[in-house]
Design an enzyme around this catalytic site. Sequence first.
Site, PDB file in Angstrom:
ATOM      1  N   LYS A  47       0.888  -1.176   0.000  1.00 36.68           N
ATOM      2  CA  LYS A  47       0.000   0.000   0.000  1.00 36.68           C
ATOM      3  C   LYS A  47       0.918   1.215   0.000  1.00 36.68           C
ATOM      4  O   LYS A  47       0.830   2.099   0.851  1.00 36.68           O
ATOM      5  CB  LYS A  47      -0.908  -0.066   1.242  1.00 36.68           C
ATOM      6  CG  LYS A  47      -2.005   0.974   1.283  1.00 36.68           C
ATOM      7  CD  LYS A  47      -3.017   0.832   0.165  1.00 36.68           C
ATOM      8  CE  LYS A  47      -3.944   2.053   0.156  1.00 36.68           C
ATOM      9  NZ  LYS A  47      -4.690   2.188  -1.094  1.00 36.68           N
ATOM     10  N   ASP A 107      -8.333 -14.880   3.501  1.00 33.76           N
ATOM     11  CA  ASP A 107      -9.723 -15.247   3.814  1.00 33.76           C
ATOM     12  C   ASP A 107     -10.601 -15.053   2.580  1.00 33.76           C
ATOM     13  O   ASP A 107     -11.486 -15.856   2.290  1.00 33.76           O
ATOM     14  CB  ASP A 107     -10.274 -14.401   4.976  1.00 33.76           C
ATOM     15  CG  ASP A 107     -10.194 -15.149   6.304  1.00 33.76           C
ATOM     16  OD1 ASP A 107      -9.242 -15.940   6.461  1.00 33.76           O
ATOM     17  OD2 ASP A 107     -11.082 -14.961   7.161  1.00 33.76           O
TER      18      ASP A 107
END
Length: 362
Positions: free
Chosen positions: A189, A250
């Site tokens: 990021k 996930d």
Amino acid sequence: MKTYKIATIPGDGIGKEVVPAGRIVMEAVASSQGDLRFEFENFDWGGDYYRQHGVMMPEDGLDALRGKDAILFGSAGDANIPDHITLWGLRLKICQGLDQYANVRPTRILPGIDGPLKRCAPEDLDWVIVRENSEGEYSGVGGRVHQGHPIEAATDVSIMTRVGVERILRFAFRLAQSRPRKQLTVITKSNAQRHAMVMWDEVAAQVAREFPDVAWDKELVDAATARMVNRPRTLDTIVATNLHADILSDLAAALAGSLGIAPTGNIDPERRYPSMFEPIHGSAFDIMGKGWANPVGTFWSVVMLLEHLGEAAAARRVMAAIEAVTADPALHTRDLGGQAGTDDVTRAVCAHLARHDAARAA
Ligand code: ATP
């Protein structure tokens, strides 16, 4: 005959159901193979241990694990104990204590599994996510002051070291190099976080020079979520920070059909200590004790454990048995829309291993 010392730590919730199932499958593959033996030692650490002793595992617990060849873990999490205690007191204590700095999470849509991406063929989604597992956002550095007062302040400091970033990137490049597509996506990021994430980018470019045969690209973590959904085929091996990869894996598990299927390995690539293998799901209190837990995530973790031990043939046999079982909808557990129980799936995998063995002997 090779004998491996295996620690089993079922932990909490459905971990107590899927880890014994994993052990049954390991015993089945060993007995059908003939040249392989496991010596298991079980550790009853977790929520119940905490209620008795005030800690999730004993102070000298790591010493008991050091001599093992590998660890099969279930889950840490208890409805009556705060998550930060269960996580830091057991799973993270082991991962950090044994410097298992690479968390490896393969994702594929197994035969017979209906994933939620309607435009995605099973062969379009074949990823391995490498998660930095020892520092970053989960380094545990921070504090709280003035608790309960309006001036209360709290920090979680993300620590990224050059050594830590370099070793996980090198591990990821090496893993990408070992896979057919030789392709790595480095996720950061670095547009918004302008220090550590920029260092990740720089170290990635530097390590990439050691792997000229690996094609690599960069992606911001927010864009990566959309790419996973819209263009899954453009990804192969993925590396990201502790927090980013936690979330992305996930998502990956859900896109592959169920949280109950996905495996993970917490690896010490230098093999100074045992590595630990576990399903990525948690304690799942909502289905605990009912016999409904899908054990496939644990069985796939057993495959990773066997690969790590160098038992490639045994690993391939267990994976083939898993895929034969997922291909049969009558053996799907409730998370996959079926009615089968943990025991049904375990028996079917063992039966497949035994059949394969009988066919080989005939
Ligand atoms: P924890 O706090 O320990 O992470 P959790 O219950 O919040 O546990 P998960 O255990 O990951 O989170 O479960 C999320 C959901 O997925 C639950 O509804 C659970 O029943 C389901 N689930 C997770 N693992 C399995 C599994 N192996 N078989 C069937 N369902 C599962």
